[in-house]
Design an enzyme around this catalytic site. Sequence first.
Site, PDB file in Angstrom:
ATOM      1  N   TRP A 144      12.469  -0.465  -6.454  1.00  0.00           N
ATOM      2  CA  TRP A 144      11.030  -0.418  -6.747  1.00  0.00           C
ATOM      3  C   TRP A 144      10.647   0.849  -7.484  1.00  0.00           C
ATOM      4  O   TRP A 144       9.834   0.815  -8.418  1.00  0.00           O
ATOM      5  CB  TRP A 144      10.210  -0.637  -5.473  1.00  0.00           C
ATOM      6  CG  TRP A 144      10.363  -2.055  -5.020  1.00  0.00           C
ATOM      7  CD1 TRP A 144      11.020  -2.503  -3.911  1.00  0.00           C
ATOM      8  CD2 TRP A 144       9.925  -3.236  -5.723  1.00  0.00           C
ATOM      9  NE1 TRP A 144      11.006  -3.870  -3.878  1.00  0.00           N
ATOM     10  CE2 TRP A 144      10.351  -4.362  -4.961  1.00  0.00           C
ATOM     11  CE3 TRP A 144       9.226  -3.462  -6.910  1.00  0.00           C
ATOM     12  CZ2 TRP A 144      10.087  -5.679  -5.350  1.00  0.00           C
ATOM     13  CZ3 TRP A 144       8.968  -4.779  -7.301  1.00  0.00           C
ATOM     14  CH2 TRP A 144       9.392  -5.856  -6.534  1.00  0.00           C
TER      15      TRP A 144
ATOM     16  N   ASP B 259       3.821   4.754  -3.574  1.00  0.00           N
ATOM     17  CA  ASP B 259       3.848   3.305  -3.401  1.00  0.00           C
ATOM     18  C   ASP B 259       4.175   3.063  -1.931  1.00  0.00           C
ATOM     19  O   ASP B 259       5.301   3.282  -1.489  1.00  0.00           O
ATOM     20  CB  ASP B 259       4.925   2.697  -4.311  1.00  0.00           C
ATOM     21  CG  ASP B 259       5.084   1.192  -4.094  1.00  0.00           C
ATOM     22  OD1 ASP B 259       4.427   0.640  -3.186  1.00  0.00           O
ATOM     23  OD2 ASP B 259       5.877   0.581  -4.838  1.00  0.00           O
TER      24      ASP B 259
ATOM     25  N   LYS C 240       2.520  -7.488   2.972  1.00  0.00           N
ATOM     26  CA  LYS C 240       3.488  -7.118   4.004  1.00  0.00           C
ATOM     27  C   LYS C 240       2.739  -6.734   5.285  1.00  0.00           C
ATOM     28  O   LYS C 240       2.773  -7.466   6.260  1.00  0.00           O
ATOM     29  CB  LYS C 240       4.382  -5.987   3.512  1.00  0.00           C
ATOM     30  CG  LYS C 240       5.228  -6.431   2.308  1.00  0.00           C
ATOM     31  CD  LYS C 240       5.536  -5.301   1.402  1.00  0.00           C
ATOM     32  CE  LYS C 240       6.042  -5.687   0.034  1.00  0.00           C
ATOM     33  NZ  LYS C 240       7.002  -6.765  -0.081  1.00  0.00           N
TER      34      LYS C 240
HETATM   35  N1  PMP Z   1       6.695  -1.870  -4.453  1.00  0.00           N
HETATM   36  C1  PMP Z   1       7.362  -2.198  -3.340  1.00  0.00           C
HETATM   37  C2  PMP Z   1       7.888  -1.115  -2.463  1.00  0.00           C
HETATM   38  C3  PMP Z   1       7.551  -3.541  -3.011  1.00  0.00           C
HETATM   39  O1  PMP Z   1       8.210  -3.886  -1.899  1.00  0.00           O
HETATM   40  C4  PMP Z   1       7.019  -4.549  -3.863  1.00  0.00           C
HETATM   41  C5  PMP Z   1       7.145  -6.027  -3.570  1.00  0.00           C
HETATM   42  N2  PMP Z   1       8.088  -6.423  -2.713  1.00  0.00           N
HETATM   43  C6  PMP Z   1       6.360  -4.139  -5.026  1.00  0.00           C
HETATM   44  C7  PMP Z   1       6.198  -2.800  -5.277  1.00  0.00           C
HETATM   45  C8  PMP Z   1       5.779  -5.149  -5.973  1.00  0.00           C
HETATM   46  O2  PMP Z   1       4.672  -5.687  -5.369  1.00  0.00           O
HETATM   47  P1  PMP Z   1       3.799  -6.868  -5.968  1.00  0.00           P
HETATM   48  O3  PMP Z   1       4.632  -8.099  -5.870  1.00  0.00           O
HETATM   49  O4  PMP Z   1       2.596  -6.853  -5.075  1.00  0.00           O
HETATM   50  O5  PMP Z   1       3.474  -6.520  -7.375  1.00  0.00           O
END
Ligand code: PMP
Length: 360
Positions: A102, A172, A196
Site C-alpha cells: 500500500w 494511511d 475495515k
Molecule cells: N491503504 C490500505 C492500507 C489498504 O488496506 C487499502 C485497501 N485494502 C487501501 C489503501 C486502498 O483502499 P480503497 O480500496 O478504499 O481505495
Amino acid sequence: MSRVYNFSPGPAALPLKVLERVREDIPDWNSSGMSIMEVSHRSKTFMDLAEKAEQDVRDLLSISNDYSVLFLQGGATLQFAMTPLNLSQSGDVVDYVQTGSWSKKAISEAARFCTVNIVADSSDSNFCHIPLQAEWRKTTNAAYFHYTANETIAGVEFHFIPETAEVPLVADMSSTIFSRPIDVNRFGVIYAGAQKNIGPAGVTLVIVRNDLLDRKRADTPTLLTYKVFADSGSMANTPPIFSWYVTALVLEELKAQGGVVAMAKINESKAMKLYQAIDDSNLYNNPVQPDYRSWMNVPFVLRDANLNTKFLAESESAGLFNLKGHRLVGGMRASIYNAMPEEGVDALIYFMQEFEKLNG
Ligand code: PMP
C-alpha cells in the site's frame, strides 16, 4: 439465521447489532416514512446524523477543534493523490516510508505530482519489518511525511508514531484506525477507507489539521480539495448517504463498547493469542518480525503449500470464511478487525490446531 466468522481484509465484517438496526430502519428511517437511501442529504434528520457521526469520531479519538473531520468518497486510493494535491506544490519533495504494497501504491501516485524521497524501504525483507527510524534518510524541508500505519497485505504495523519534527505527518490508517487510541495531535492528515473498521465501502474518513487546508495547489480540482469539504460539512456534492449512515451506527456501537481503549485491549489479546498459536505450531509460519506484527491482519503460510486448498475448504465448513491470503504473500490471512469477536479467533485457533493434528 447463520452468520459465519468472516476474516475478510475488506470489505470486512460489521457488528451484528449494526446490521440488525439497519434491517429494522430500512423501510421507515427515523419516522421519516422513507428509507435512509431516499432522504435528502440536506434534510435536518440527515444533517443531524452527519453532525453526530463527526462528533463521535472526535470523541472516540479525542480530536481537537484544530482539525476538520471529513467524510469523503474515492477510497483510500484517492487519498494517494489528494494528499500531494492538497499539501504540496509541484517541485516539492515529499518523504515516504516504503513498508509494503500500500505504501508502494501511495508512492507511485505521489510521484505523479512531486518528487518522492523514499526515506526507508523494507522490500529487502519482503516487507517483513520496518527499518529503524535512526536510519531513515529524511528531507529537512519535505512538504509532508507519509507512512502506512498498517500494511494490510503483509501484516506489518507501526506500533509507534514516526518522529518528523516540523514536517506534517500523513498516515494511511485504513486498516488500523479505531483499533486503539492514537494521539491525533501528532498528525497533519490521517485518512482511512471505511470498509475495515469504520463501515461499508463508499466513505473515506479524513482528519486534517486546519492550518494545512490552505496549502493546496491552485489547479486542484474542486472535488479533490480538502477545504471545499471542510467548508461544506463534507457536502460539496451528494454524499454516500447509506455508507455514512451505517458508519454512524458503527461509531455509536464502538462508543457503547467502551471506545478505542476497550478495543485496543481486545484487539491486542486477539492478535497475541493467534500469533502464539502460529509460533507454537510446526505447520504454520508468520514471517513478520515480532515487533512489527499487525494486530489487524495476521498472514500465515502452511509449511506444505499443497495443503492450502484443503485448509480453505475445511475452514469454510467450520464456518471460518475468507482466510485465503493475498496473492503477493500466498498462504492464509486472518483479518481480525474490531467486529471480529474474540470467539471467532478462538474458533480459528481451535480449527488450526485440529487441522495440524490431522495433517501436520
Ligand atoms: N491503504 C490500505 C492500507 C489498504 O488496506 C487499502 C485497501 N485494502 C487501501 C489503501 C486502498 O483502499 P480503497 O480500496 O478504499 O481505495
